[in-house]
Write a protein that holds these residues in place. Structure first.
Motif, mmCIF file in Angstrom:
data_model
loop_
_atom_site.group_PDB
_atom_site.id
_atom_site.type_symbol
_atom_site.label_atom_id
_atom_site.label_comp_id
_atom_site.label_asym_id
_atom_site.label_seq_id
_atom_site.Cartn_x
_atom_site.Cartn_y
_atom_site.Cartn_z
ATOM 1 N N TYR A 42 20.241 -4.375 -42.141
ATOM 2 C CA TYR A 42 19.806 -4.332 -40.746
ATOM 3 C C TYR A 42 20.941 -3.933 -39.805
ATOM 4 C CZ TYR A 42 15.444 -6.448 -42.242
ATOM 5 O OH TYR A 42 14.237 -6.685 -42.863
ATOM 6 N N TYR A 46 20.609 -1.126 -36.501
ATOM 7 C CA TYR A 46 21.199 -1.097 -35.157
ATOM 8 C C TYR A 46 22.013 0.171 -34.943
ATOM 9 C CZ TYR A 46 19.995 -5.933 -33.907
ATOM 10 O OH TYR A 46 19.331 -7.089 -33.570
ATOM 11 N N SER A 50 20.675 2.698 -32.214
ATOM 12 C CA SER A 50 21.545 2.625 -31.029
ATOM 13 C C SER A 50 22.927 3.120 -31.432
ATOM 14 C CB SER A 50 21.636 1.189 -30.503
ATOM 15 O OG SER A 50 20.367 0.655 -30.262
ATOM 16 N N GLY A 55 25.398 0.191 -30.764
ATOM 17 C CA GLY A 55 24.876 -0.152 -32.069
ATOM 18 C C GLY A 55 25.830 -1.034 -32.850
ATOM 19 N N ARG A 58 25.737 -4.534 -31.302
ATOM 20 C CA ARG A 58 24.542 -5.290 -31.680
ATOM 21 C C ARG A 58 24.638 -5.798 -33.116
ATOM 22 N NH1 ARG A 58 19.832 -1.428 -28.891
ATOM 23 N NH2 ARG A 58 19.750 -2.576 -26.897
ATOM 24 N N ALA A 59 25.146 -4.962 -34.001
ATOM 25 C CA ALA A 59 25.285 -5.379 -35.398
ATOM 26 C C ALA A 59 26.277 -6.531 -35.522
ATOM 27 C CB ALA A 59 25.725 -4.196 -36.257
ATOM 28 N N SER A 62 24.926 -9.876 -33.618
ATOM 29 C CA SER A 62 23.805 -10.469 -34.348
ATOM 30 C C SER A 62 24.233 -11.110 -35.667
ATOM 31 C CB SER A 62 22.743 -9.407 -34.634
ATOM 32 O OG SER A 62 23.259 -8.401 -35.491
ATOM 33 N N ARG A 110 12.729 -1.034 -36.094
ATOM 34 C CA ARG A 110 13.588 -1.118 -34.905
ATOM 35 C C ARG A 110 13.717 -2.579 -34.493
ATOM 36 N NH1 ARG A 110 14.753 3.107 -31.296
ATOM 37 N NH2 ARG A 110 15.854 2.381 -29.438
ATOM 38 N N PRO A 113 17.102 -6.479 -29.739
ATOM 39 C CA PRO A 113 18.519 -6.761 -29.491
ATOM 40 C C PRO A 113 18.811 -8.249 -29.652
ATOM 41 C CG PRO A 113 17.582 -5.420 -27.729
ATOM 42 C CD PRO A 113 16.436 -5.894 -28.563
#
Length: 420
Positions: A42, A46, A50, A55, A58-59, A62, A110, A113
């Motif tokens: 996953y 991201y 993005s 991106g 976010r990775a 998260s 997708r 966020p």
């Protein structure tokens, strides 16, 4: 093709970073001090949906991507590698994703966020209303006073320090910054100071304690105001200093001898700068001075705000930066005579390095206090900003303006006296 193989093709086999992935693959410099671990496919979702810094952020936030080692050094190295990456190399990354069924399934979804990402709305004309500004400020500053104490240190100053010498500590540099502002404003006992966007009251308390000034600070953060009022009482400064939970636009008092704005202008918005400087001008006596201290852009060729960027989504919602010349022009057109300006960007890079070190020293406590996602946001944000100031992507300017009296007298010394 394994994920690590794709990475190796992108950045080269000798990259000073080791990459490991959930599929067991490994690339880069083995046993490097800097390691990136892709924990889940996953993370690639991201990155694909993005691309670029957002991106990656976010990775990381998260938890699908882990970083081991100094994150500033990693950003420094990876920025250089990414800058040299060709379009063909990026296409190979996508081809590698398509070839892997697991990755293909992951990126076809997708992801939402991370919850730390704020959505303030896309309607630009609603930005910087009092209500929306209060929400934006609360998002960033009402995190946890305890968390800020760990990161900022005893001064609780969340603005660029000014280092008087190479070996000065962060606390010495923050004291010197407040003293520099006080001297530029020409503070003397009995004067009245308004500090807008006062944070935890550092400037207010400094002016009261060291200059005998009657100082009023205002902040949109309730947690900051409560902390500051308690600190003022503990310091025995209640007769001289006060911090209110209040929008600066709602200050009723006037005839101040000086106004300090340290780290507020970034939140004002380009369209509101004339009214902002006009309001502060109206609060001053003739001969009164304004010291405006804020982050700036090196020039005015880029947009004031990157709406989809990491900083705007995670750190400073609705923040806008302008070039120093533009800000000085707005001050000048409002009526201020510009008397001095200086760029402290190297000082901010050093300040951020200290804050990053403080966060790393209190990492486990910080995660327990605010959660791992929020702690990761701060770790990434401060390291990235440090790099930005070092590379002149952003700057920090102090601009001193004066409200002339009716005879055109600035009531200023012939030469600056704050360096003495």
């Amino acid at each position: 093709m394994t994920l690590a193989k794709v990475f190796e093709e992108l950045v080269g086999a000798g990259a000073p970073v080791e990459l490991t992935a959930y599929d067991g693959s490994r690339a880069g410099l083995l046993d490097a001090d800097l390691r990136v671990h892709v924990k889940s496919p996953y993370a690639m979702s991201y990155l694909v949906h993005s691309p670029g810094a957002l991106g990656l952020a976010r990775a990381y936030v998260s938890g699908h991507l882990d970083v081991h080692g100094d994150i500033y050094t990693l950003l420094h190295e990876m920025t250089q590698l990414m800058d040299s990456m060709t379009v063909q190399a990026r296409l190979r990354l996508l081809a590698g994703v398509i070839d892997d069924p697991l990755l293909r399934a992951a990126v076809s979804r997708r992801l939402e966020p991370p919850p730390q990402e704020v959505r303030t709305g896309r309607t630009s004309w609603l930005r910087h209303t009092k209500r929306r500004d209060a929400r934006a400020i609360s998002h960033h500053y009402d995190v946890s006073n305890t968390f800020y104490e760990w990161v900022l240190g005893p001064s609780m100053a969340y603005t660029c320090a000014c280092y008087p010498s190479e070996d000065a500590t962060l606390e010495e540099a923050q004291f010197h910054k407040f003293d520099l502002v006080a001297k530029k404003l020409g503070l003397r006992p009995g004067m009245r100071l308004l500090d807008v966007g006062c944070g935890w009251g550092g400037m207010v308390m400094h002016a009261a304690k060291h200059y005998g000034v009657q100082a009023l600070g205002v902040t949109l953060s309730k947690q900051q105001a409560e902390w500051a009022q308690k600190a003022i009482a503990e310091a025995g400064l209640t007769e001289l200093a006060e911090v209110r939970h209040l929008d600066y636009r709602d200050v009723q008092e006037g005839d101040f001898d000086a106004v300090s704005s340290i780290g507020l202008t970034e939140h004002i918005g380009k369209a509101n700068l004339p009214s902002y400087f006009g309001f502060l001008y109206g609060k001053l006596k003739p001969g009164g001075r304004l010291l405006n201290h804020c982050i700036t852009r090196p020039d005015n060729t880029q947009p004031s705000m990157k709406k989809g960027g990491f900083i705007n989504r995670y750190v400073f919602p609705d923040g806008e930066l302008e070039g120093p010349g533009y800000l000085q022009s707005q001050m000048n057109d409002t009526g201020f005579e510009i008397r001095h300006q200086e760029n402290l960007r190297e000082h901010y890079a050093r300040t951020l390095a200290e804050w990053c070190r403080n966060l790393d020293d209190h990492w486990q406590e910080a995660v327990a206090e605010v959660g791992e996602g929020t702690a990761r946001v701060w770790r990434l944000y401060m390291a990235g900003c440090r790099l930005g100031f070092e590379r002149n992507w952003i700057q920090l300017h102090q601009v001193l303006g004066v409200k002339l009296d009716g005879d055109g007298d600035a009531r200023m010394p012939l030469r600056p006296d704050w360096g003495a």
